[in-house]
Design an enzyme around this catalytic site. Sequence first.
Site, PDB file in Angstrom:
ATOM      1  N   ASP A 112      25.225   2.375 -41.331  1.00  0.00           N
ATOM      2  CA  ASP A 112      24.983   3.662 -41.964  1.00  0.00           C
ATOM      3  C   ASP A 112      26.253   4.037 -42.733  1.00  0.00           C
ATOM      4  O   ASP A 112      27.316   4.221 -42.134  1.00  0.00           O
ATOM      5  CB  ASP A 112      24.674   4.702 -40.871  1.00  0.00           C
ATOM      6  N   ASP A 214      23.711   7.500 -46.481  1.00  0.00           N
ATOM      7  CA  ASP A 214      23.443   8.895 -46.118  1.00  0.00           C
ATOM      8  C   ASP A 214      23.442   9.799 -47.365  1.00  0.00           C
ATOM      9  O   ASP A 214      24.316   9.684 -48.221  1.00  0.00           O
ATOM     10  CB  ASP A 214      24.546   9.343 -45.147  1.00  0.00           C
ATOM     11  N   GLU A 277      19.146   7.352 -48.650  1.00  0.00           N
ATOM     12  CA  GLU A 277      18.476   8.563 -48.136  1.00  0.00           C
ATOM     13  C   GLU A 277      18.378   9.550 -49.291  1.00  0.00           C
ATOM     14  O   GLU A 277      19.391  10.076 -49.752  1.00  0.00           O
ATOM     15  CB  GLU A 277      19.245   9.176 -46.967  1.00  0.00           C
ATOM     16  N   HIS A 339      15.971  10.380 -36.583  1.00  0.00           N
ATOM     17  CA  HIS A 339      16.768  11.248 -35.707  1.00  0.00           C
ATOM     18  C   HIS A 339      16.852  12.668 -36.248  1.00  0.00           C
ATOM     19  O   HIS A 339      17.440  13.524 -35.606  1.00  0.00           O
ATOM     20  CB  HIS A 339      18.160  10.636 -35.558  1.00  0.00           C
ATOM     21  N   ASP A 340      16.323  12.902 -37.434  1.00  0.00           N
ATOM     22  CA  ASP A 340      16.376  14.241 -38.036  1.00  0.00           C
ATOM     23  C   ASP A 340      15.036  14.972 -37.981  1.00  0.00           C
ATOM     24  O   ASP A 340      14.996  16.198 -38.154  1.00  0.00           O
ATOM     25  CB  ASP A 340      16.775  14.147 -39.518  1.00  0.00           C
TER      26      ASP A 340
HETATM   27  C1  NOJ Z   1      21.518  12.943 -42.983  1.00  0.00           C
HETATM   28  C2  NOJ Z   1      21.613  12.443 -41.579  1.00  0.00           C
HETATM   29  O1  NOJ Z   1      20.460  11.698 -41.290  1.00  0.00           O
HETATM   30  C3  NOJ Z   1      21.774  13.670 -40.704  1.00  0.00           C
HETATM   31  O2  NOJ Z   1      21.637  13.356 -39.343  1.00  0.00           O
HETATM   32  C4  NOJ Z   1      23.104  14.281 -41.005  1.00  0.00           C
HETATM   33  O3  NOJ Z   1      23.250  15.492 -40.278  1.00  0.00           O
HETATM   34  C5  NOJ Z   1      23.257  14.590 -42.497  1.00  0.00           C
HETATM   35  N1  NOJ Z   1      22.775  13.523 -43.328  1.00  0.00           N
HETATM   36  C6  NOJ Z   1      24.704  14.803 -42.853  1.00  0.00           C
HETATM   37  O4  NOJ Z   1      25.388  13.587 -42.835  1.00  0.00           O
END
Ligand code: NOJ
Length: 542
Positions: A112, A214, A277, A339-340
């Site tokens: 990541d 990210d 992402e 995870h989000d």
């Molecule tokens: C996306 C990540 O998936 C998330 O978990 C994170 O809080 C934010 N980007 C900031 O890096």
Amino acid sequence: MAVRALIAGIMTDLHARPWWERGTIYQIYPRSFQDSDGDGVGDLAGIERRLDYLVDLGIDAIWISPIFPSPMADFGYDVADYCDIEPMFGDLAAFDRLLTAVHARGLKLLLDFVPNHTSDQHLWFRESRASRDNPKRDWYIWRDAKPDGGPPNNWISDFGGSAWEWDAATGQYYLHAFLKEQPDLNWRNPEVREAMANVLRFWLDRGVDGFRIDVLWHIVKDAAFPDNPLNPDWTPAINARDEVFQTYSTDQPEAHAISADMRALADSYGERVLIGEIFLPNEAHARWFGTPERPQVHLPFNFQLIETAWNVAKLRQVIADYEASIPAFGWPNWVIGSHDAPRIAARIGEAQARVATMLLLTLRGTPTLYQGDELGIGQVAIPHDRMRDPQYFRQPGVDVGRDRSRTPMPWDASANAGFSTGEPWLPLNDDWPTRNVAVQGADAGSMLTLTRDLLALRRAHDALSVGSITLVESEDDVLSYLRQHEEEQLLIVLNLSSSDHAYRVPDGYDVETVLASTKAPRAIDSRIAADEGLVLRLKRTA
Ligand code: NOJ
Ligand code: MG
């Protein structure tokens, strides 16, 4: 000669298609996968110990959320050193061992990469904030206060509150799209670009197979820092982030050149994959593929299955529009959990989560499976005093906490579900004594068995991985599409309702076999049961 030509033909075909087009990616949230040293937090040695589970499951690549030294303000997405391993997770030697073990099993490993921001404890930021004339001052985004002392503009952090933090010592604000402990880097500065290219080289030289990047669409901001437009539909009951549209703080034209440079660097190492992402509407999203001459990321992450209401009309539209937006040289992908995001089984219930897994694994495009979704982990109750996610604490009134999707993997019915000999950093799913890998692995009707079977089916049928896709008309509540490759025609029928339905087989075809059902194995029938999903092989009618 003929045989040689045939073999050459097969080889070209195999080579023409990179592994990540056919493969399935599995996301590991390292804090919660497997602990090996009893501190209640997962680690690299733990991942290594569980690799055979992943081989058996049938995935192709693992993407591991950040494992770099971090104060853990955002659980690793605040990186304090890009070229080392967080001691809680292990060290570089443990990483090299893990990578070797991954490759020995024929799997790939993606890291990541967090380019938009560092931790405020990163040496670069500590220097940057030391004084206005520090050589690293311009590595971050510093601006003067407005005449009234307020922040430079109205930008809002994704976690709520102003995206600007006042630094009294040097009398300026710095920008942070996320926590104030995550200052945004200034990607307009060539030294930053070079330093971050060196980070990519560091891991590529070690042999990693690529990166998930990210918040890639955040990395460049409008140079004039105008106010973002207000969202007229926002109310305090929803995420504070959405009070403004991120028109000037994200998706700037200059970011595409950076993305293309990252791709060129990755390509110079041979077959590597970059996943970006990126949350944007289709047209803007597809621009992150770049052009055939100057490609950008291989896979701009497609989160639409997470964001779309679970009904046939909406899903049909999403599939059709997304497919139509992919450039000819691009390749689709689908994500259903992370995870989000809330767990899919928490959102639509376990019966439909099984249907969702069939959808994910039978659509055209690379699927990403999130750890624990193969067990159907659903609602998890976490008491306030065990919550950890900063997003939860920054917006207490709004249900945006992410801990319920980050609970440890339940492996078996032993203490702490075999995750750790110590107290897990987050509670387990309440039903872990029965919802765990050991129990489900031995149950032919479990979600885990279904996921494994579907992954095997996808591997065995080119139509499912690389075939074309055509939506098929069907009754309300039934989502149906055809996957075709060479002579093979597979019909996918997904019943999104709790009553049974008829379904339509395209003219000129009959059902030959039922290759998979989300329920029990069954004979051919012209109806689909409640909450059922089917993969059917078709044959031409005589
Ligand atoms: C996306 C990540 O998936 C998330 O978990 C994170 O809080 C934010 N980007 C900031 O890096
Ligand atoms: Mg540990």
